[in-house]
Design an enzyme around this catalytic site. Structure first.
Site, mmCIF file in Angstrom:
data_model
loop_
_atom_site.group_PDB
_atom_site.id
_atom_site.type_symbol
_atom_site.label_atom_id
_atom_site.label_comp_id
_atom_site.label_asym_id
_atom_site.label_seq_id
_atom_site.Cartn_x
_atom_site.Cartn_y
_atom_site.Cartn_z
ATOM 1 C CB SER A 215 -14.227 1.801 -5.304
ATOM 2 O OG SER A 215 -12.748 1.493 -4.870
ATOM 3 C CD GLU B 108 -2.621 -1.356 0.285
ATOM 4 O OE1 GLU B 108 -3.262 -0.345 -0.265
ATOM 5 O OE2 GLU B 108 -2.988 -2.388 -0.078
ATOM 6 C CE1 TYR C 46 -0.750 -3.974 -5.987
ATOM 7 C CE2 TYR C 46 0.816 -2.402 -5.702
ATOM 8 C CZ TYR C 46 -0.305 -3.035 -5.499
ATOM 9 O OH TYR C 46 -0.801 -2.665 -4.088
ATOM 10 C CE1 TYR D 29 0.053 1.339 -4.622
ATOM 11 C CE2 TYR D 29 -0.984 3.414 -5.191
ATOM 12 C CZ TYR D 29 -0.976 2.121 -5.003
ATOM 13 O OH TYR D 29 -2.086 1.365 -4.704
ATOM 14 C CB VAL E 63 -12.873 1.504 -12.874
ATOM 15 C CG1 VAL E 63 -13.406 0.763 -11.651
ATOM 16 C CG2 VAL E 63 -13.144 1.216 -14.067
ATOM 17 C CE1 TYR F 123 -10.042 1.897 -16.156
ATOM 18 C CE2 TYR F 123 -7.633 1.942 -15.574
ATOM 19 C CZ TYR F 123 -9.082 2.006 -15.282
ATOM 20 O OH TYR F 123 -9.155 1.476 -13.952
ATOM 21 C CE LYS G 7 -6.970 2.751 -8.921
ATOM 22 N NZ LYS G 7 -6.502 1.917 -7.739
ATOM 23 C CG ASN H 52 -5.114 5.060 -3.764
ATOM 24 O OD1 ASN H 52 -3.901 5.173 -3.521
ATOM 25 N ND2 ASN H 52 -5.730 4.007 -3.626
#
Ligand SMILES: *[C@@H]1O[C@H](CO)[C@@H](O)[C@H](O)[C@H]1NC(C)=O
Ligand SMILES: *[C@@H]1O[C@H](CO)[C@@H](O)[C@H](O)[C@H]1NC(C)=O
Ligand SMILES: *[C@@H]1O[C@H](CO)[C@@H](O)[C@H](O)[C@H]1NC(C)=O
Length: 352
Positions: A186, A128, A159, A244, A184, A233, A248, A238
């Site tokens: 959330s 994270e 990732y 990082y 996208v 896209y 995505k 975030n």
């Protein structure tokens, strides 16, 4: 003349092939002899030869796999690497891994009351960004190694990564897409950079928004086809944190075949980690209007658009999604991490 050159080239190629074969053969023989040393000790660091045992103290986010110790070899061809989650192996484990989320939330605790062998390494694990790692101030002076998506972690576990190779490219047909761009999301927070960029960009170009935020969630099997129906896209992270770059980019954009418009670490990081000319970085444009103009130009110029997919001729993408594969990486790095080390200021490192 051309024929002579061809023969010359072939002979040269054959010569180098022979040389290569000889070199590999002698290396093999040399190592084989070392291994058969009658005195029993070998001319290599002992860490390479013996098994490395890795104890996972608790599973990340509560999802566990059954471990029998054969995973690294069987699934990832990584030798002499034994994973376990049996806490009773604490006294003998070479490495103990603690995933941060559960420590920070108090769902798991460090075994500070138990004896700790001096050679045992404790690994702090988190994928994270810094803002999502609460309670780091209590963890100073305890960990020897860090394991994160950062390139400067002791055990880097990104990732995804891009690698060189020759591939059959699969250009996405641009003509049949019924959607310009998608995003996208959330958890929407208006004060985040990605939200501000989205709000400015949508004044210039149409953006389909999916996810929990606007109650248009996408089922797992719908995600990539939906994104892939769009030319672009918005792979907006975030957090804008060092190195990082999450799924995505690696999954949502690259696997769907939509051209990623990225926001996260700076353009230099993307240039270092993503395939060449595979993305459009928000920071490379002075205003959202300039970015939108560039996207519109690409949308109307098929050739210019497809240039952003030429990397598929020379590069591939590898994603890391399985915790077992990440844990096995510890054994790959283990022999080279020999000097004693302690993170006296873990919070400082995470935020650096
Ligand atoms: C390493 O682990 C394997 C599998 O558990 C075992 O068979 C082998 O004997 C071990 N080797 C050493 C050197 O401990
Ligand atoms: C695009 O759509 C047309 C009409 O639906 C179809 O005939 C064609 O095969 C499609 N092209 C691609 C590359 O999918
Ligand atoms: C690992 O960290 C512990 C705790 O700070 C320290 O006592 C120990 O010397 C370190 N071990 C190595 C091998 O760096």
């Amino acid at each position: 003349m051309a024929a002579v050159t061809t023969i010359g080239t072939r002979a040269l190629g054959l010569f180098f092939l022979l040389l290569l074969l000889l070199a590999s053969l002698s290396t093999l023989l040399y190592n084989g002899l070392l291994d058969r040393d009658p005195s029993g000790h070998r001319d290599r660091p002992p860490a390479v030869q013996r098994n490395v045992s890795v104890l996972l103290w608790h599973w990340p986010f509560g999802r566990s796999y059954r471990l029998d110790g054969s995973e690294c070899l069987r699934m990832y061809a990584i030798d002499r690497c034994l994973l376990t989650d049996r806490r009773s192996s604490l006294p003998s484990a070479d490495v103990v891994v603690f995933h941060h989320q559960e420590l920070g939330a108090g769902r798991s605790a460090l075994p500070l009351d138990l004896p700790r062998p001096p050679s045992q390494r404790w690994v702090w694990l988190s994928l994270e960004p810094p803002a999502h790692n609460a309670g780091l101030d209590k963890l100073s002076g305890l960990f020897n190694w860090t394991m994160s998506y950062r390139r400067d972690a002791d055990i880097p576990v990104p990732y995804g990564e891009s690698f060189r190779g020759a591939f059959r490219p699969s250009f996405p047909p641009a003509e049949n897409r019924s959607c310009f761009a998608s995003w996208v999301v959330s958890k929407y927070f208006p004060e985040q950079t990605r939200s501000r960029v989205y709000q400015s960009l949508r004044k210039h170009v149409p953006i389909e928004v999916y996810g929990k935020w606007n109650r248009r969630p996408l089922a797992d099997q719908k995600l990539l086809p939906t994104i892939g129906n769009c030319l672009f896209y918005l792979a907006f992270e975030n957090s804008e944190a060092k190195d990082y770059i999450s799924e995505k980019l690696w999954r949502n954009a690259f696997q769907a075949g939509a051209l990623p418009v990225v926001l996260g670490p700076g353009p230099a990081t993307y240039r270092a980690l993503a395939p060449p000319r595979s993305f459009i970085h928000v920071a490379d444009f002075p205003t959202a209007g300039d970015l939108a103009a560039h996207l519109k130009r690409l949308a109307s110029d098929k050739q210019a658009y497809e240039e952003y997919f030429h990397w598929q001729h020379t590069h591939g993408i590898k994603r890391y999604t399985d915790w077992r594969e990440r844990l096995c990486q510890i054994c790959v790095k283990y022999p080279s991490l020999t000097t004693p080390k302690v993170y006296q200021d873990l919070e400082g490192w995470v935020n650096s």
